[in-house]
Design an enzyme around this catalytic site. Structure first.
Site, PDB file in Angstrom:
ATOM      1  CE  LYS A 166      49.173 -24.066   8.709  1.00 24.75           C
ATOM      2  NZ  LYS A 166      49.420 -24.764   9.975  1.00 24.75           N
ATOM      3  CE  LYS A 234      57.313 -27.601  10.556  1.00 24.91           C
ATOM      4  NZ  LYS A 234      55.852 -27.887  10.599  1.00 24.91           N
TER       5      LYS A 234
END
Length: 287
Positions: A166, A234
């Site tokens: 990811k 983030k």
């Protein structure tokens, strides 16, 4: 596995939980915002007033939360999943968090890290791409659940591997959005019909999902969040830390990470990440 406790019913989690209901699973959802729980109930699910209530009788618990500390608190906290789930309950964490946190959780509870890609539209359509880390047997056991929310579901390795893949996904997506943003500002500066340009670009080697799904909104400067700038910021922090740990150099990734951080610092963290076009326009003196 028919009873699912779903924690985190936001932009991604809400549609995913609704799709699980449509697929015939018994879904009990919890979210800090009661309105989002009510929406799941309207879709045929059940509402819970706490994490404990959501997971008490669940065969599977799915979490879709913003960041690593949120997952740690909800899963490992004093009143969390680990404290209240039954023996043998399988945790499927679909959040995007640090790989080391996923490995820590997998050492404490039967778990898969299964972050998703495809944005809000993919969540609504049930066509998410899901990269799954964890034991092969647990992946096989969870397959029917995962297939209800995703169209590309792949076991990529041991615990933490899903989060690592990811991270690579978020690097590619951020870089592509930045290049699309730069291209659109470039085309606008030359008074080209940008909609026509997108059509022809999407049909050639430059074609990509960002052109297909986000370019039109970027042209309109419409940034209703499908995925927020603050979350992508983030995620790029996760990418940079993991790359440094492995000794991998990602120069273009470092640049786009700084651009995303700048956009957030300017107060645009809650906009869709397509708002990178605003930063490119500003840097070009074309606000």
């Amino acid at each position: 596995m028919t009873k699912i406790g779903f924690i985190g019913l936001g932009i991604m989690g809400g549609p995913m939980a609704a799709n699980l209901v449509q697929a015939g699973f018994e879904v009990t959802g919890y979210n800090r915002s009661a309105a989002k729980v009510d929406k799941l109930v309207e879709a045929g699910g059940r509402g819970a007033g706490s994490v404990a209530e959501a997971v008490a009788d669940a065969d599977v618990v799915i979490t879709m939360l913003p960041d690593s500390p949120d997952v740690e608190a909800v899963v490992l906290g004093e009143d969390g999943v680990l404290a209240h789930a039954g023996d043998g309950t399988l945790l499927i964490d679909c959040s995007t968090i640090r790989p080391d946190v996923s490995r820590e959780i997998a050492g404490r509870i039967r778990a898969l890290d299964a972050p998703v890609s495809g944005g809000e539209q993919g969540a609504i359509e049930g066509t998410l791409s899901i990269m799954v880390g964890g034991a092969a047997a647990d992946f096989a056991a969870a397959r029917a659940v995962l297939d209800a929310v995703g169209s590309t579901v792949v076991h990529v390795g041991a615990a933490g591997a899903g989060q690592t893949v990811k991270a690579a996904n978020q690097l590619i997506v951020a870089g592509t959005i930045e290049l699309v943003a730069e291209s659109l500002v470039f085309l606008e500066a030359h008074d080209v019909d940008t909609e026509a340009a997108i059509k022809v670009l999407a049909g050639g080697l430059a074609g990509n999902r960002i052109l297909d799904r986000k370019a039109a909104a970027m042209i309109r400067r419409e940034f209703t969040p499908g995925f927020r700038v603050e979350l992508h910021d983030k995620d790029l922090g996760i990418v940079q830390a993991a790359a440094r740990e492995a000794g991998v150099v990602i120069p273009l990734g470092a640049v786009v990470s700084q651009l995303m951080a700048s956009l957030k610092a300017q107060g645009h963290g809650r906009l869709d990440h397509g708002a990178l076009i605003e930063l490119v326009a500003r840097l070009s003196g074309r606000e």
